[in-house]
Design a protein around this motif. Sequence first.
Motif, short mmCIF file in Angstrom:
data_model
loop_
_atom_site.label_atom_id
_atom_site.label_comp_id
_atom_site.label_asym_id
_atom_site.label_seq_id
_atom_site.Cartn_x
_atom_site.Cartn_y
_atom_site.Cartn_z
N ALA A 29 0.86 -1.42 -0.02
CA ALA A 29 -0.10 0.16 -0.34
C ALA A 29 1.25 1.28 0.11
O ALA A 29 0.33 2.14 -0.56
N ASP A 33 3.23 5.55 -2.73
CA ASP A 33 2.95 7.12 -2.64
C ASP A 33 3.19 7.93 -2.53
O ASP A 33 4.79 8.08 -2.62
N GLY A 86 -15.50 2.51 5.23
CA GLY A 86 -14.27 3.14 4.58
C GLY A 86 -14.37 2.97 2.50
O GLY A 86 -13.54 3.65 2.07
N GLY A 87 -14.74 1.73 2.54
CA GLY A 87 -14.82 2.28 0.60
C GLY A 87 -15.92 3.17 0.28
O GLY A 87 -16.04 3.93 -0.83
N SER A 88 -16.86 3.61 1.10
CA SER A 88 -17.96 5.06 1.36
C SER A 88 -16.81 6.12 0.38
O SER A 88 -16.49 6.83 0.44
N LEU A 89 -15.74 6.42 1.58
CA LEU A 89 -14.74 7.71 1.62
C LEU A 89 -13.88 7.30 0.63
O LEU A 89 -13.34 8.68 -0.69
N PHE A 90 -13.40 6.19 0.14
CA PHE A 90 -12.46 5.80 -1.96
C PHE A 90 -13.32 6.44 -2.31
O PHE A 90 -12.88 7.42 -3.18
N ILE A 91 -14.84 6.44 -2.59
CA ILE A 91 -15.25 6.56 -3.67
C ILE A 91 -15.47 8.35 -3.53
O ILE A 91 -14.90 8.51 -4.88
N PHE A 93 -13.42 10.25 -1.71
CA PHE A 93 -11.93 10.59 -2.43
C PHE A 93 -11.33 10.79 -4.22
O PHE A 93 -11.32 11.21 -4.74
N ALA A 94 -12.90 9.49 -4.27
CA ALA A 94 -12.12 9.78 -6.29
C ALA A 94 -12.77 10.30 -6.90
O ALA A 94 -12.60 10.50 -7.97
N THR A 97 -11.67 13.90 -6.39
CA THR A 97 -9.95 13.69 -7.08
C THR A 97 -10.70 13.89 -9.08
O THR A 97 -9.54 15.37 -9.62
#
Length: 102
Positions: A29, A33, A86-91, A93-94, A97
């Motif tokens: 991970a 980065d 966590g998955g919702s936050l990644f979406i 952020f994507a 961005t």
Amino acid sequence: EEAVDGSSPIKQTTAWAQIISTFGLVFAAEFGDRSFLSTIALSAAQNPVSVAGGAIAAHAVATGIAVSGGSYIAKYISEKVIGIIGGSLFIVFAVTTAFGIF
């Protein structure tokens, strides 16, 4: 269903297996980065030993906060809910961005 004697729903692993698994996950991970690249840039401009010491200390503190926070939150929220959040936050952020919102 009938339970098998001596079986456990959670897979039992050794401490070394857990350490190796965690190392592999974190290494994969973190490799490539922004903090990785900034550490490369810093070590090119400054003393690499000092940069390594600072980077190791910073990562240790950040990981300590994550582990402590995760173990505290796990007492109150299920792993499934944490995964959904966590998955919702990644979406989110994507999307932000992709559209340059932040």
